[in-house]
Design an enzyme around this catalytic site. Structure first.
Site, mmCIF file in Angstrom:
data_model
loop_
_atom_site.group_PDB
_atom_site.id
_atom_site.type_symbol
_atom_site.label_atom_id
_atom_site.label_comp_id
_atom_site.label_asym_id
_atom_site.label_seq_id
_atom_site.Cartn_x
_atom_site.Cartn_y
_atom_site.Cartn_z
ATOM 1 N N ASP A 172 -18.199 -11.679 6.256
ATOM 2 C CA ASP A 172 -16.739 -11.582 6.299
ATOM 3 C C ASP A 172 -16.366 -10.995 7.658
ATOM 4 O O ASP A 172 -16.354 -9.782 7.849
ATOM 5 C CB ASP A 172 -16.252 -10.687 5.155
ATOM 6 N N TYR B 105 -14.536 -3.799 1.508
ATOM 7 C CA TYR B 105 -13.177 -4.331 1.336
ATOM 8 C C TYR B 105 -13.188 -5.769 1.835
ATOM 9 O O TYR B 105 -13.544 -6.034 2.984
ATOM 10 C CB TYR B 105 -12.138 -3.514 2.111
ATOM 11 N N TYR C 165 0.795 -1.220 0.000
ATOM 12 C CA TYR C 165 0.000 0.000 0.000
ATOM 13 C C TYR C 165 0.831 1.276 0.000
ATOM 14 O O TYR C 165 0.500 2.246 0.695
ATOM 15 C CB TYR C 165 -0.942 0.022 1.214
ATOM 16 N N LYS D 205 -7.267 -12.955 10.777
ATOM 17 C CA LYS D 205 -6.635 -11.984 11.669
ATOM 18 C C LYS D 205 -6.490 -12.510 13.094
ATOM 19 O O LYS D 205 -5.550 -13.229 13.412
ATOM 20 C CB LYS D 205 -7.401 -10.657 11.624
#
Length: 430
Positions: free
Chosen positions: A253, A166, A39, A280
């Site tokens: 998600d 996202y 990024y 995560k």
């Protein structure tokens, strides 16, 4: 003469070496950096800080002790170097770290699947492991579309997602995403529709295209990369009813929202999806691993005497024994130490400490569970904040026009207030 020739060769070699080094440095473009970082434009990026160690909520660089205010992209819920997790990892390494899950299995994977079945709601009990959240999203979408294909409903392959969604950086995950800042080089969105979290929008598109739509995928309650955008549970409740009515698979998600981040253990406890995606915090931020967990209906769509109806996907490191053992210990700690109470305390402190923060630059302040976001009108007003926070002993990384914190759950009140104090100092400079 031999000496002169030798000297000439050596001089030439030194010259060529200098040229080569110069070329290498030019190619690197930024000092000694050889890693391609995420990024960021490599040509203009600032050299990253080098971490020497990390313990508890602290990251130690060569010159600073920093409170990690973002949990290493929202994953390190126990902080760093947790002794119990370290011991579990070492114990597993001494046994074995990894074997393929094709044709083999092992206790860490079996026990983790059983634990997820135990703590997830409803009949979310068929676990497909993978190695990252983005891949786990890909798996969920493939499952949903093949489910209808297996049932002879091959026209049902379109997808609905939320605006500003996202879901990761792999191809199908990018396609269902809706954030040009991340994926503007990949604009293809054929057969994918983005809506606001408004039930009338969802109902309108389902009424019109339900015979072609296979999936509705959401980040439930909290859209992280959209700037910690938050919406009400009522939308998900009504969406569940519409997905049932129109035979559409509902995917949550929860890579970012799972394991307490929204103030719920899982948003799926409030509204049960057909498939949940986890990542995560699944491993407490120790190692990459993810899970796509489907309900009985989805699983039965693949269970057949027909080999062509099998789910043909298999990441090399799925069910990695080391990752599974770490995840099991992470979950043990999460449940044993009543992290939901810790999260409620974090939420209360964030609400109380941010309510008096005022600035003409601030558009909105949002808090949900162990997450707080300060949105400014102009992204330029956050330029330089990461360095400012660093000098004040806090690791923070803003993006676009959003300053936020998602701290480790073990953070103490004094440490959390220090993060907020740094936020306030930034705006007090006006």
């Amino acid at each position: 003469m031999i000496t002169d020739l030798f000297l000439a060769v050596m001089i030439l070699a030194v010259v060529e070496l200098k040229v080569y080094v110069g070329i290498r440095k030019e190619r690197k473009g930024n000092g000694e950096i050889m890693i391609w970082y995420p990024y960021v434009q490599m040509k203009s990026m600032k050299t990253p800080y080098k971490v020497k160690k990390a313990k508890g909520v602290y990251i130690y660089t060569e010159d600073k002790k920093l409170i990690d205010s973002v949990s290493s992209w929202w994953s390190a819920i126990h902080g760093y170097s947790n002794e119990e997790i370290n011991e579990a990892a070492i114990d597993q390494i001494n046994n074995f770290s990894h074997v393929m899950l094709g044709g083999l299995n092992h206790d860490p994977a079996l026990e983790l699947a059983e634990k997820l079945k135990e703590i997830l709601p409803g009949d979310l009990n068929h676990v497909f492991f993978s190695d990252s959240g983005s891949v786990a999203v890909e798996v969920s979408l493939k499952m949903a579309i093949q489910y209808y294909n297996n049932k002879g409903m091959s026209k049902k392959k379109e997808i609905i997602a939320l605006k500003e969604a996202y879901h990761g950086d792999t191809f199908k995950a990018m396609a269902v995403g809706d954030d040009a800042d991340y994926h503007k080089a990949f604009p293809e969105k054929e057969g994918i529709y983005h809506i606001c979290p408004k039930i009338e929008e969802l109902e309108a598109i389902l009424e019109k295209r339900h015979d072609k739509i296979a999936v509705f995928i959401v980040e439930p309650l909290l859209q992280g990369a959209a700037g910690m955008k938050m919406y009400d549970i009522q939308f998900l409740e009504e969406a569940r009813k519409l997905c049932d009515r129109y035979d559409v698979i509902f995917i949550f998600d929860e890579v970012a929202t799972g394991f307490g981040r929204t103030g719920n253990k899982f948003v799926s406890e409030l509204v049960i999806p057909d498939i949940i995606v986890l990542g995560k915090a699944l491993t407490g931020g120790y190692v990459g691993h993810a899970a796509t967990v489907a309900n009985q209906k989805i699983y039965e769509g693949f269970y057949s005497d027909d080999p062509s109806k099998a789910f043909m996907h298999g990441p090399t490191f799925m069910g990695n024994a080391l990752a599974c053992r770490i995840a099991l210990k992470s979950l043990d700690i999460f449940l044993r130490d009543d992290y939901m109470d810790k999260i409620k305390k974090i939420e209360r402190i964030l609400i109380d400490s941010l309510k008096n923060l005022k600035s003409h630059k601030i558009k909105d302040i949002r808090v949900m569970g162990a997450c707080a976001c300060i949105e400014v009108y102009d992204a330029k007003d956050l330029q330089g904040f990461s360095q400012f926070a660093y000098t004040h002993g806090v690791w923070n990384r803003t993006f676009l026009n959003f300053m936020y914190t998602m701290p480790p759950y073990i953070i103490e009140e004094e440490e959390l207030l220090k993060i907020v104090k740094v936020f306030k100092k930034w705006f007090d400079r006006e």
